[in-house]
Design a protein around this motif. Structure first.
Motif, PDB file in Angstrom:
ATOM      1  N   ASP A  67       0.957  -1.153   0.170  1.00 55.19           N
ATOM      2  CA  ASP A  67      -0.131   0.066  -0.103  1.00 55.19           C
ATOM      3  C   ASP A  67       0.941   1.207   0.115  1.00 55.19           C
ATOM      4  O   ASP A  67       1.460   1.554   0.758  1.00 55.19           O
ATOM      5  CB  ASP A  67      -0.964   0.082   1.221  1.00 55.19           C
ATOM      6  CG  ASP A  67      -2.039   1.101   1.361  1.00 55.19           C
ATOM      7  OD1 ASP A  67      -1.450   2.231   0.808  1.00 55.19           O
ATOM      8  OD2 ASP A  67      -2.975   0.948   1.924  1.00 55.19           O
ATOM      9  N   GLU A  68       0.866   1.929  -1.248  1.00 51.36           N
ATOM     10  CA  GLU A  68       1.606   3.117  -1.285  1.00 51.36           C
ATOM     11  C   GLU A  68       1.466   4.185  -0.206  1.00 51.36           C
ATOM     12  O   GLU A  68       2.477   4.979   0.396  1.00 51.36           O
ATOM     13  CB  GLU A  68       1.774   3.424  -2.665  1.00 51.36           C
ATOM     14  CG  GLU A  68       0.397   4.229  -3.421  1.00 51.36           C
ATOM     15  CD  GLU A  68      -0.439   3.229  -3.765  1.00 51.36           C
ATOM     16  OE1 GLU A  68      -1.338   3.795  -4.723  1.00 51.36           O
ATOM     17  OE2 GLU A  68      -0.460   2.005  -3.266  1.00 51.36           O
ATOM     18  N   HIS A  69       0.210   4.488   0.200  1.00 53.98           N
ATOM     19  CA  HIS A  69       0.141   5.467   1.044  1.00 53.98           C
ATOM     20  C   HIS A  69       0.403   5.081   2.627  1.00 53.98           C
ATOM     21  O   HIS A  69       0.878   5.783   3.369  1.00 53.98           O
ATOM     22  CB  HIS A  69      -1.620   5.552   1.125  1.00 53.98           C
ATOM     23  CG  HIS A  69      -2.026   6.027  -0.287  1.00 53.98           C
ATOM     24  ND1 HIS A  69      -1.771   7.216  -1.004  1.00 53.98           N
ATOM     25  CD2 HIS A  69      -2.953   5.238  -1.026  1.00 53.98           C
ATOM     26  CE1 HIS A  69      -2.576   7.171  -2.015  1.00 53.98           C
ATOM     27  NE2 HIS A  69      -3.092   6.169  -2.398  1.00 53.98           N
ATOM     28  N   MET A  71       2.897   3.094   3.192  1.00 53.99           N
ATOM     29  CA  MET A  71       4.370   3.249   3.364  1.00 53.99           C
ATOM     30  C   MET A  71       4.990   4.540   3.300  1.00 53.99           C
ATOM     31  O   MET A  71       5.794   4.777   3.885  1.00 53.99           O
ATOM     32  CB  MET A  71       4.812   2.140   2.370  1.00 53.99           C
ATOM     33  CG  MET A  71       4.644   0.719   2.480  1.00 53.99           C
ATOM     34  SD  MET A  71       4.973   0.305   4.120  1.00 53.99           S
ATOM     35  CE  MET A  71       6.389   0.389   4.382  1.00 53.99           C
ATOM     36  N   ALA A  72       4.069   5.493   2.530  1.00 52.27           N
ATOM     37  CA  ALA A  72       4.601   6.919   2.655  1.00 52.27           C
ATOM     38  C   ALA A  72       4.363   7.384   4.035  1.00 52.27           C
ATOM     39  O   ALA A  72       5.356   8.000   4.614  1.00 52.27           O
ATOM     40  CB  ALA A  72       3.771   7.674   1.901  1.00 52.27           C
ATOM     41  N   ASN A  90      14.542  -4.342   2.922  1.00 51.97           N
ATOM     42  CA  ASN A  90      13.166  -5.133   2.401  1.00 51.97           C
ATOM     43  C   ASN A  90      13.002  -6.749   3.062  1.00 51.97           C
ATOM     44  O   ASN A  90      13.180  -7.519   2.127  1.00 51.97           O
ATOM     45  CB  ASN A  90      12.911  -5.137   1.046  1.00 51.97           C
ATOM     46  CG  ASN A  90      12.279  -3.887   0.630  1.00 51.97           C
ATOM     47  OD1 ASN A  90      10.892  -3.454   1.256  1.00 51.97           O
ATOM     48  ND2 ASN A  90      12.838  -3.011  -0.301  1.00 51.97           N
ATOM     49  N   ARG A 117       5.178  -6.165  -5.628  1.00 53.45           N
ATOM     50  CA  ARG A 117       4.443  -4.890  -5.244  1.00 53.45           C
ATOM     51  C   ARG A 117       5.020  -4.253  -4.073  1.00 53.45           C
ATOM     52  O   ARG A 117       5.476  -3.201  -4.103  1.00 53.45           O
ATOM     53  CB  ARG A 117       3.017  -5.184  -5.237  1.00 53.45           C
ATOM     54  CG  ARG A 117       2.402  -3.734  -5.334  1.00 53.45           C
ATOM     55  CD  ARG A 117       0.667  -3.738  -5.026  1.00 53.45           C
ATOM     56  NE  ARG A 117       0.275  -2.481  -4.900  1.00 53.45           N
ATOM     57  CZ  ARG A 117      -0.271  -1.595  -5.494  1.00 53.45           C
ATOM     58  NH1 ARG A 117       0.007  -1.680  -6.951  1.00 53.45           N
ATOM     59  NH2 ARG A 117      -0.386  -0.241  -5.004  1.00 53.45           N
ATOM     60  N   VAL A 121       6.883  -0.831  -4.113  1.00 52.18           N
ATOM     61  CA  VAL A 121       6.370   0.208  -3.482  1.00 52.18           C
ATOM     62  C   VAL A 121       7.475   0.887  -2.406  1.00 52.18           C
ATOM     63  O   VAL A 121       7.959   2.109  -2.381  1.00 52.18           O
ATOM     64  CB  VAL A 121       5.076  -0.082  -2.704  1.00 52.18           C
ATOM     65  CG1 VAL A 121       4.881   1.050  -1.782  1.00 52.18           C
ATOM     66  CG2 VAL A 121       3.955  -0.365  -3.566  1.00 52.18           C
ATOM     67  N   VAL A 122       7.999  -0.059  -1.856  1.00 48.11           N
ATOM     68  CA  VAL A 122       9.112   0.286  -0.805  1.00 48.11           C
ATOM     69  C   VAL A 122      10.295   1.031  -1.276  1.00 48.11           C
ATOM     70  O   VAL A 122      10.959   1.988  -1.066  1.00 48.11           O
ATOM     71  CB  VAL A 122       9.465  -0.726   0.218  1.00 48.11           C
ATOM     72  CG1 VAL A 122      10.783  -0.263   1.072  1.00 48.11           C
ATOM     73  CG2 VAL A 122       8.257  -1.032   1.185  1.00 48.11           C
ATOM     74  N   GLN A 124      10.346   2.467  -4.568  1.00 49.44           N
ATOM     75  CA  GLN A 124      10.070   3.667  -5.008  1.00 49.44           C
ATOM     76  C   GLN A 124      10.077   4.754  -3.894  1.00 49.44           C
ATOM     77  O   GLN A 124      10.606   5.775  -4.056  1.00 49.44           O
ATOM     78  CB  GLN A 124       8.346   3.413  -5.717  1.00 49.44           C
ATOM     79  CG  GLN A 124       7.981   4.712  -6.224  1.00 49.44           C
ATOM     80  CD  GLN A 124       6.480   4.512  -6.878  1.00 49.44           C
ATOM     81  OE1 GLN A 124       5.542   4.314  -6.153  1.00 49.44           O
ATOM     82  NE2 GLN A 124       6.520   4.324  -8.379  1.00 49.44           N
ATOM     83  N   GLN A 125       9.382   4.550  -2.717  1.00 54.46           N
ATOM     84  CA  GLN A 125       9.667   5.605  -1.488  1.00 54.46           C
ATOM     85  C   GLN A 125      11.099   5.842  -1.283  1.00 54.46           C
ATOM     86  O   GLN A 125      11.652   6.892  -1.237  1.00 54.46           O
ATOM     87  CB  GLN A 125       8.959   5.034  -0.316  1.00 54.46           C
ATOM     88  CG  GLN A 125       7.422   4.891  -0.437  1.00 54.46           C
ATOM     89  CD  GLN A 125       6.952   6.363  -0.387  1.00 54.46           C
ATOM     90  OE1 GLN A 125       7.429   7.512   0.122  1.00 54.46           O
ATOM     91  NE2 GLN A 125       5.914   6.610  -1.321  1.00 54.46           N
ATOM     92  N   GLN A 128      12.849   7.895  -3.730  1.00 57.08           N
ATOM     93  CA  GLN A 128      12.795   9.447  -3.692  1.00 57.08           C
ATOM     94  C   GLN A 128      13.397   9.845  -2.301  1.00 57.08           C
ATOM     95  O   GLN A 128      13.460  11.114  -2.382  1.00 57.08           O
ATOM     96  CB  GLN A 128      11.288   9.661  -3.659  1.00 57.08           C
ATOM     97  CG  GLN A 128      10.637   9.185  -4.793  1.00 57.08           C
ATOM     98  CD  GLN A 128       8.865   8.946  -4.816  1.00 57.08           C
ATOM     99  OE1 GLN A 128       8.278   9.407  -3.822  1.00 57.08           O
ATOM    100  NE2 GLN A 128       8.612   8.345  -5.735  1.00 57.08           N
TER     101      GLN A 128
END
Length: 245
Positions: A67-69, A71-72, A90, A117, A121-122, A124-125, A128
């Motif tokens: 869940d990208e939200h 993990m953000a 991870n 996934r 997702v992790v 990707q965060q 950034q």
């Protein structure tokens, strides 16, 4: 109080097995740690308590890695507490075994959601947010080489992790962030030992030239190497398996 001079790590699946060993190893190196959990907060709290009792710094953060939200929010919490993030590990993953011919496709989807996934997702965060000098350490498996029957779907998910690891290392050119994966072999964790009798465990222990199973601490040592001093190792898969493959 935040301390921007302290290195900071977020360890997904950090509350048990290899994840907890990684948390305790990094904390022992003086790294402040966000201990991520998906469903068992009590176990994550125990891990944090063990770290703080030893003089380290740690907090718990929860959420579904896919869940990208969520993990953000987990990344935000670690940054608020410690001032930034330098290392992401991870370890979160699930393993459901079955011959390919009879695998329940719902199990395939569950593994791919968490292992592929979730890692994506992790990563990707992390791509950034990590500070220069940072490190991303993903988790694969030595079964990509050992090719044990019944591990087909699990190994497929981890082969995908290897692929994204190697590409992300190249995409982060110029940011001074390394991206590698650790691929454990047979390791004495509750997840690995579940459903195996003593004879099966003994047989697996004799496969390695060192004639024993790996331990969570063995794997954590490899992670600590990639997370800290190994600045010239990048875009690689480190097979931590005692020589079985």
């Amino acid at each position: 109080m935040t301390d921007t001079t302290t290195r900071v790590a977020l360890v997904t699946g950090g509350s048990g097995g290899i994840g907890r060993a990684v948390v305790e190893r990094l904390a022992g190196d003086g790294i402040a740690v966000g201990v991520h959990y998906a469903g068992n907060k009590a176990r994550a709290d125990e891990t944090v308590a063990a770290v703080t009792a030893s003089g380290g710094r740690a907090i718990t953060v929860g959420g579904d890695v896919a869940d990208e939200h969520a993990m953000a929010e987990a990344f935000d919490a670690v940054e608020r507490e410690f001032g930034g993030i330098d290392v992401v590990v991870n370890t979160a993953g699930i393993m459901l075994l079955s011959p390919i011919a009879t695998l329940d496709l719902d199990d395939l989807d569950r593994m791919h959601r968490t292992n592929i996934r979730g890692t994506f997702v992790v990563c990707q965060q992390a791509a950034q947010r990590l500070r220069p000098g940072g490190a991303i350490v993903n988790f694969s498996t030595s079964v990509t080489r050992l090719r044990f029957p019944t591990y087909g779907a699990y190994t497929a998910s981890k082969a995908a992790v290897e692929g994204m690891t190697l590409i992300l290392a190249r995409e982060l050119r110029g940011k001074d962030i390394t991206v590698n994966a650790v691929a454990p072999g047979p390791t004495a964790t509750p997840l690995f030992l579940e459903g195996k009798d003593e004879a099966a465990v003994d047989q697996l222990a004799k496969v390695a030239p060192l004639e024993r199973l790996g331990t969570p601490d063995d794997i954590a040592e490899a992670v600590a190497f990639l997370a800290g001093p190994a600045r010239w190792i990048n875009g690689q898969v480190l097979f931590a398996n005692g020589g079985v493959a």
